[in-house]
Write a protein that holds these residues in place. Sequence first.
Motif, mmCIF file in Angstrom:
data_model
loop_
_atom_site.group_PDB
_atom_site.id
_atom_site.type_symbol
_atom_site.label_atom_id
_atom_site.label_comp_id
_atom_site.label_asym_id
_atom_site.label_seq_id
_atom_site.Cartn_x
_atom_site.Cartn_y
_atom_site.Cartn_z
ATOM 1 N N CYS A 73 27.488 -53.870 30.006
ATOM 2 C CA CYS A 73 26.067 -53.493 30.087
ATOM 3 C C CYS A 73 25.329 -54.374 31.092
ATOM 4 N N ALA A 74 25.617 -55.664 31.092
ATOM 5 C CA ALA A 74 24.971 -56.569 32.041
ATOM 6 C C ALA A 74 25.376 -56.222 33.476
ATOM 7 N N LEU A 75 26.632 -55.868 33.686
ATOM 8 C CA LEU A 75 27.099 -55.485 35.019
ATOM 9 C C LEU A 75 26.397 -54.223 35.500
ATOM 10 N N ILE A 76 26.270 -53.228 34.637
ATOM 11 C CA ILE A 76 25.569 -51.994 35.005
ATOM 12 C C ILE A 76 24.112 -52.290 35.331
ATOM 13 N N PHE A 77 23.485 -53.138 34.536
ATOM 14 C CA PHE A 77 22.093 -53.501 34.797
ATOM 15 C C PHE A 77 21.952 -54.190 36.151
ATOM 16 N N LEU A 78 22.834 -55.149 36.448
ATOM 17 C CA LEU A 78 22.746 -55.871 37.719
ATOM 18 C C LEU A 78 23.006 -54.959 38.916
ATOM 19 N N ILE A 79 23.954 -54.060 38.785
ATOM 20 C CA ILE A 79 24.218 -53.111 39.874
ATOM 21 C C ILE A 79 22.989 -52.237 40.115
ATOM 22 N N GLU A 80 22.410 -51.735 39.034
ATOM 23 C CA GLU A 80 21.220 -50.896 39.177
ATOM 24 C C GLU A 80 20.049 -51.683 39.742
ATOM 25 N N ARG A 81 19.916 -52.922 39.343
ATOM 26 C CA ARG A 81 18.775 -53.747 39.761
ATOM 27 C C ARG A 81 18.854 -54.140 41.233
ATOM 28 N N TYR A 82 20.027 -54.566 41.692
ATOM 29 C CA TYR A 82 20.138 -55.131 43.038
ATOM 30 C C TYR A 82 20.699 -54.173 44.077
ATOM 31 N N ILE A 83 21.481 -53.210 43.688
ATOM 32 C CA ILE A 83 22.034 -52.261 44.655
ATOM 33 C C ILE A 83 21.242 -50.962 44.641
ATOM 34 N N VAL B 129 32.847 -57.016 21.377
ATOM 35 C CA VAL B 129 31.390 -57.115 21.542
ATOM 36 C C VAL B 129 31.046 -57.813 22.855
ATOM 37 N N ILE B 130 31.745 -58.894 23.175
ATOM 38 C CA ILE B 130 31.486 -59.607 24.430
ATOM 39 C C ILE B 130 31.781 -58.709 25.626
ATOM 40 N N THR B 131 32.855 -57.937 25.558
ATOM 41 C CA THR B 131 33.188 -57.013 26.647
ATOM 42 C C THR B 131 32.096 -55.962 26.835
ATOM 43 N N ILE B 132 31.591 -55.411 25.750
ATOM 44 C CA ILE B 132 30.532 -54.401 25.839
ATOM 45 C C ILE B 132 29.263 -55.001 26.428
ATOM 46 N N VAL B 133 28.911 -56.208 26.009
ATOM 47 C CA VAL B 133 27.719 -56.863 26.542
ATOM 48 C C VAL B 133 27.884 -57.136 28.036
ATOM 49 N N LEU B 134 29.060 -57.565 28.455
ATOM 50 C CA LEU B 134 29.295 -57.829 29.882
ATOM 51 C C LEU B 134 29.249 -56.549 30.709
#
Length: 58
Positions: free
Chosen positions: A33-43, A26-31
């Motif tokens: 998803c957070a990584l994909i969100f941050l990449i989409e948000r800032y890059i 579960v922690i891996t899946i949440v991380l």
Amino acid sequence: MINPRHFLRMSRWARNPPSEKRVKLVITIVLICALIFLIERYIGWPGALATNSFKLRG
């Protein structure tokens, strides 16, 4: 207001906690998803992957 079912579920989890393997999953899946969100948000999101990246002629 919290649903009473949530209290029942929390008490069941307190008595029988999930395995360490499941917690890591579960922690891996949440991380991820957070990584994909941050990449989409800032890059930004590539134009080729956008749903409206092309226009139909007709």
